[in-house]
Design an enzyme around this catalytic site. Structure first.
Site, PDB file in Angstrom:
ATOM      1  N   ARG A  70       0.651  -1.157  -0.177  1.00 44.78           N
ATOM      2  CA  ARG A  70       0.190   0.030  -0.015  1.00 44.78           C
ATOM      3  C   ARG A  70       0.956   1.285   0.012  1.00 44.78           C
ATOM      4  O   ARG A  70       0.531   2.379  -0.634  1.00 44.78           O
ATOM      5  CB  ARG A  70      -0.915  -0.252   1.154  1.00 44.78           C
ATOM      6  CG  ARG A  70      -1.917  -0.859   1.005  1.00 44.78           C
ATOM      7  CD  ARG A  70      -3.247  -0.740   2.086  1.00 44.78           C
ATOM      8  NE  ARG A  70      -3.621   0.385   2.142  1.00 44.78           N
ATOM      9  CZ  ARG A  70      -4.384   0.963   3.207  1.00 44.78           C
ATOM     10  NH1 ARG A  70      -4.253   0.303   4.403  1.00 44.78           N
ATOM     11  NH2 ARG A  70      -4.943   2.211   3.146  1.00 44.78           N
ATOM     12  N   ASN A 102      -7.562   8.996   5.808  1.00 48.34           N
ATOM     13  CA  ASN A 102      -6.860   8.428   4.866  1.00 48.34           C
ATOM     14  C   ASN A 102      -5.355   8.287   5.423  1.00 48.34           C
ATOM     15  O   ASN A 102      -5.028   9.251   6.126  1.00 48.34           O
ATOM     16  CB  ASN A 102      -6.775   8.945   3.470  1.00 48.34           C
ATOM     17  CG  ASN A 102      -8.005   9.031   2.926  1.00 48.34           C
ATOM     18  OD1 ASN A 102      -8.866   8.211   3.307  1.00 48.34           O
ATOM     19  ND2 ASN A 102      -8.349  10.119   2.005  1.00 48.34           N
ATOM     20  N   VAL A 103      -4.571   7.303   5.253  1.00 47.09           N
ATOM     21  CA  VAL A 103      -3.209   7.138   5.476  1.00 47.09           C
ATOM     22  C   VAL A 103      -2.232   7.485   4.559  1.00 47.09           C
ATOM     23  O   VAL A 103      -0.788   6.936   4.511  1.00 47.09           O
ATOM     24  CB  VAL A 103      -2.709   5.910   6.185  1.00 47.09           C
ATOM     25  CG1 VAL A 103      -3.641   5.657   7.569  1.00 47.09           C
ATOM     26  CG2 VAL A 103      -3.116   4.549   5.387  1.00 47.09           C
ATOM     27  N   ASP A 104      -2.748   7.866   3.286  1.00 47.22           N
ATOM     28  CA  ASP A 104      -2.018   8.057   1.887  1.00 47.22           C
ATOM     29  C   ASP A 104      -1.281   9.229   1.782  1.00 47.22           C
ATOM     30  O   ASP A 104      -0.122   9.352   0.748  1.00 47.22           O
ATOM     31  CB  ASP A 104      -2.675   7.838   0.832  1.00 47.22           C
ATOM     32  CG  ASP A 104      -4.037   9.026   0.685  1.00 47.22           C
ATOM     33  OD1 ASP A 104      -3.832  10.118   1.022  1.00 47.22           O
ATOM     34  OD2 ASP A 104      -4.951   8.577  -0.051  1.00 47.22           O
ATOM     35  N   HIS A 119      -6.293   8.423  11.208  1.00 48.97           N
ATOM     36  CA  HIS A 119      -6.051   7.084  11.276  1.00 48.97           C
ATOM     37  C   HIS A 119      -4.461   6.915  11.277  1.00 48.97           C
ATOM     38  O   HIS A 119      -3.898   6.093  11.115  1.00 48.97           O
ATOM     39  CB  HIS A 119      -6.680   6.314  10.350  1.00 48.97           C
ATOM     40  CG  HIS A 119      -8.293   6.311  10.717  1.00 48.97           C
ATOM     41  ND1 HIS A 119      -8.991   5.789   9.523  1.00 48.97           N
ATOM     42  CD2 HIS A 119      -8.766   6.510  12.009  1.00 48.97           C
ATOM     43  CE1 HIS A 119     -10.097   5.847  10.510  1.00 48.97           C
ATOM     44  NE2 HIS A 119     -10.195   6.124  11.501  1.00 48.97           N
ATOM     45  N   CYS A 127       7.162   0.398  18.049  1.00 51.34           N
ATOM     46  CA  CYS A 127       7.524  -0.652  18.873  1.00 51.34           C
ATOM     47  C   CYS A 127       6.274  -1.165  19.413  1.00 51.34           C
ATOM     48  O   CYS A 127       5.487  -0.190  19.988  1.00 51.34           O
ATOM     49  CB  CYS A 127       8.452  -0.843  19.452  1.00 51.34           C
ATOM     50  SG  CYS A 127       8.693  -2.408  20.597  1.00 51.34           S
ATOM     51  N   GLY A 187     -16.097  11.667   0.204  1.00 50.06           N
ATOM     52  CA  GLY A 187     -15.515  10.487  -0.040  1.00 50.06           C
ATOM     53  C   GLY A 187     -15.399   9.657   1.105  1.00 50.06           C
ATOM     54  O   GLY A 187     -14.357   8.921   0.973  1.00 50.06           O
ATOM     55  N   THR A 188     -16.288   9.639   2.093  1.00 48.77           N
ATOM     56  CA  THR A 188     -16.430   8.560   3.026  1.00 48.77           C
ATOM     57  C   THR A 188     -17.677   7.988   3.194  1.00 48.77           C
ATOM     58  O   THR A 188     -18.949   8.601   3.082  1.00 48.77           O
ATOM     59  CB  THR A 188     -15.933   9.119   4.448  1.00 48.77           C
ATOM     60  OG1 THR A 188     -16.042   8.077   5.587  1.00 48.77           O
ATOM     61  CG2 THR A 188     -16.658  10.398   4.821  1.00 48.77           C
TER      62      THR A 188
HETATM   63  P1  OAD Z   1     -15.299   3.584   2.563  1.00 47.99           P
HETATM   64  O1  OAD Z   1     -14.786   2.531   1.311  1.00 47.99           O
HETATM   65  O2  OAD Z   1     -16.014   2.900   3.434  1.00 47.99           O
HETATM   66  O3  OAD Z   1     -16.270   4.645   1.629  1.00 47.99           O
HETATM   67  C1  OAD Z   1     -15.465   5.378   0.475  1.00 47.99           C
HETATM   68  C2  OAD Z   1     -16.709   6.157   0.082  1.00 47.99           C
HETATM   69  O4  OAD Z   1     -16.018   6.569  -1.075  1.00 47.99           O
HETATM   70  C3  OAD Z   1     -17.821   5.603  -0.578  1.00 47.99           C
HETATM   71  O5  OAD Z   1     -18.999   6.431   0.048  1.00 47.99           O
HETATM   72  C4  OAD Z   1     -17.731   5.755  -1.721  1.00 47.99           C
HETATM   73  O6  OAD Z   1     -19.084   6.044  -2.519  1.00 47.99           O
HETATM   74  C5  OAD Z   1     -17.170   6.916  -1.853  1.00 47.99           C
HETATM   75  N1  OAD Z   1     -16.320   7.471  -3.267  1.00 47.99           N
HETATM   76  C6  OAD Z   1     -15.827   6.413  -4.208  1.00 47.99           C
HETATM   77  N2  OAD Z   1     -15.395   7.252  -5.384  1.00 47.99           N
HETATM   78  C7  OAD Z   1     -15.308   8.453  -5.050  1.00 47.99           C
HETATM   79  C8  OAD Z   1     -14.955   9.696  -5.541  1.00 47.99           C
HETATM   80  N3  OAD Z   1     -14.387   9.702  -6.699  1.00 47.99           N
HETATM   81  N4  OAD Z   1     -15.216  10.706  -5.364  1.00 47.99           N
HETATM   82  C9  OAD Z   1     -15.672  11.130  -3.949  1.00 47.99           C
HETATM   83  N5  OAD Z   1     -16.280   9.776  -3.370  1.00 47.99           N
HETATM   84  C10 OAD Z   1     -16.107   8.592  -3.798  1.00 47.99           C
HETATM   85  O7  OAD Z   1     -13.912   4.307   3.077  1.00 47.99           O
HETATM   86  P2  OAD Z   1     -13.907   5.133   4.382  1.00 47.99           P
HETATM   87  O8  OAD Z   1     -15.224   5.927   4.682  1.00 47.99           O
HETATM   88  O9  OAD Z   1     -12.708   6.238   3.953  1.00 47.99           O
HETATM   89  O10 OAD Z   1      -9.916   2.476   8.562  1.00 47.99           O
HETATM   90  O11 OAD Z   1     -13.286   4.100   5.251  1.00 47.99           O
HETATM   91  C11 OAD Z   1     -13.155   4.603   6.640  1.00 47.99           C
HETATM   92  C12 OAD Z   1     -12.182   3.762   7.302  1.00 47.99           C
HETATM   93  O12 OAD Z   1     -12.578   2.257   6.982  1.00 47.99           O
HETATM   94  C13 OAD Z   1     -10.834   4.028   6.748  1.00 47.99           C
HETATM   95  O13 OAD Z   1      -9.932   4.868   7.140  1.00 47.99           O
HETATM   96  C14 OAD Z   1     -10.317   2.524   7.100  1.00 47.99           C
HETATM   97  C15 OAD Z   1     -11.432   1.351   6.734  1.00 47.99           C
HETATM   98  O14 OAD Z   1     -11.339   0.285   7.382  1.00 47.99           O
HETATM   99  C16 OAD Z   1      -8.993   1.537   9.124  1.00 47.99           C
HETATM  100  O15 OAD Z   1      -8.394   0.838   8.571  1.00 47.99           O
HETATM  101  C17 OAD Z   1      -8.995   1.670  10.573  1.00 47.99           C
END
Ligand code: OAD
Length: 247
Positions: A70, A102-104, A119, A127, A187-188
């Site tokens: 990643r 995001n961690v990117d 995150h 460690c 985007g969440t």
């Molecule tokens: P998700 O995969 O749950 O959600 C991604 C969101 O982005 C969805 O609602 C999509 O519809 C939307 N999306 C896709 N393409 C897009 C675009 N081009 N523009 C805008 N939105 C778009 O990801 P997160 O909500 O980031 O945590 O997930 C939250 C956390 O769950 C992450 O940080 C990670 C994961 O498990 C850990 O690993 C602790």
């Protein structure tokens, strides 16, 4: 009819404090996969194996192999027009805070300055037993260097399921959400807590707008839903604000 893009521009124009919460969807147009949608990482990978302390204890090499891949993908990716627009928005608002799940590191690479990485980020390992930390490069942490030597192991310095968020980042994000005039949620899927709570739980007064091509857990609770992608809509929002300010 519901509020639209022009209403968000008007709200931003009147705002002195703006809070933005982003998730993996903002990096989709940089070529990085999301977690839960079609092609999402958690559709093909087991979250408990890769993103939990228990999974790491069971198989540290598997976990590091995945995060090294990643990290290499993050390095190859470039910030997209959505990240760049948010960096430009920061210059237009007196009190601007961007919290990301995001961690990117793409927000920082796009030029955003006040970024809270809820995150963590894939820059350092720490460690599991002692306070020791070490950076790791875009080539990843070599498997031969996982053991720390104290009995503990180096793990990525990010937040896994079941773990608390970094205290300083969390309290700063919560305070910024609470004082904001406008909150943008980009985007969440808004299902992972506590980060998701920042969108709607700490401020009943703010104008909250969601930017997402799909419906999410908070779509019915926000003032405005803009259906579309981050790279398409955020430049239009910021361009609209710049044009409104110039008039
Ligand atoms: P998700 O995969 O749950 O959600 C991604 C969101 O982005 C969805 O609602 C999509 O519809 C939307 N999306 C896709 N393409 C897009 C675009 N081009 N523009 C805008 N939105 C778009 O990801 P997160 O909500 O980031 O945590 O997930 C939250 C956390 O769950 C992450 O940080 C990670 C994961 O498990 C850990 O690993 C602790």
């Amino acid at each position: 009819m519901g509020a639209g893009l022009d209403d968000v521009v008007a709200a931003l124009r009147a705002a002195s404090s703006v809070f933005v919460l982003t998730g993996s969807g903002i990096s989709a147009e940089s070529g990085l996969p999301t977690f839960r949608g079609v092609g999402g990482l958690w559709r093909t990978h087991r979250v408990e194996e890769l993103a939990s302390p228990e999974g790491f204890a069971r198989d540290p090499s598997l976990v590091w192999t995945w995060y090294n891949e990643r990290k290499a993908a993050h390095h190859r990716a470039k910030p997209n027009a959505g990240h760049t627009a948010l960096a430009a928005l920061e210059d237009l608002i007196v009190d601007f805070t961007l919290a990301t799940q995001n961690v990117d590191s793409l927000h920082r690479r796009a030029g955003s300055r006040n970024v809270l990485e809820l995150h963590g980020s894939l820059h350092e390992a720490r460690c599991t037993q002692r306070a020791a930390r070490r950076p790791f490069s875009d080539d990843g942490l070599p498997m031969s260097e996982i053991e720390h030597g104290c009995g503990g192991r180096f793990r990525p310095d990010i937040v896994w399921f079941g773990e608390p968020l970094p205290h300083a980042a969390w309290t700063a994000a919560r305070d910024a959400a609470a004082r904001a005039d406008v909150i943008l949620v980009v985007g969440t899927s808004a299902v992972v807590y506590p980060a998701a709570a920042l969108a709607t739980h700490y401020n009943r007064r703010a104008f909250v707008a969601e930017i997402n091509p799909e419906a999410t857990a908070i779509s019915d609770s926000v003032a405005c839903v803009l259906r579309g992608t981050a790279a398409e809509l955020l430049p239009r929002l910021v361009g609209g604000l710049q044009a409104a300010r110039a008039r």
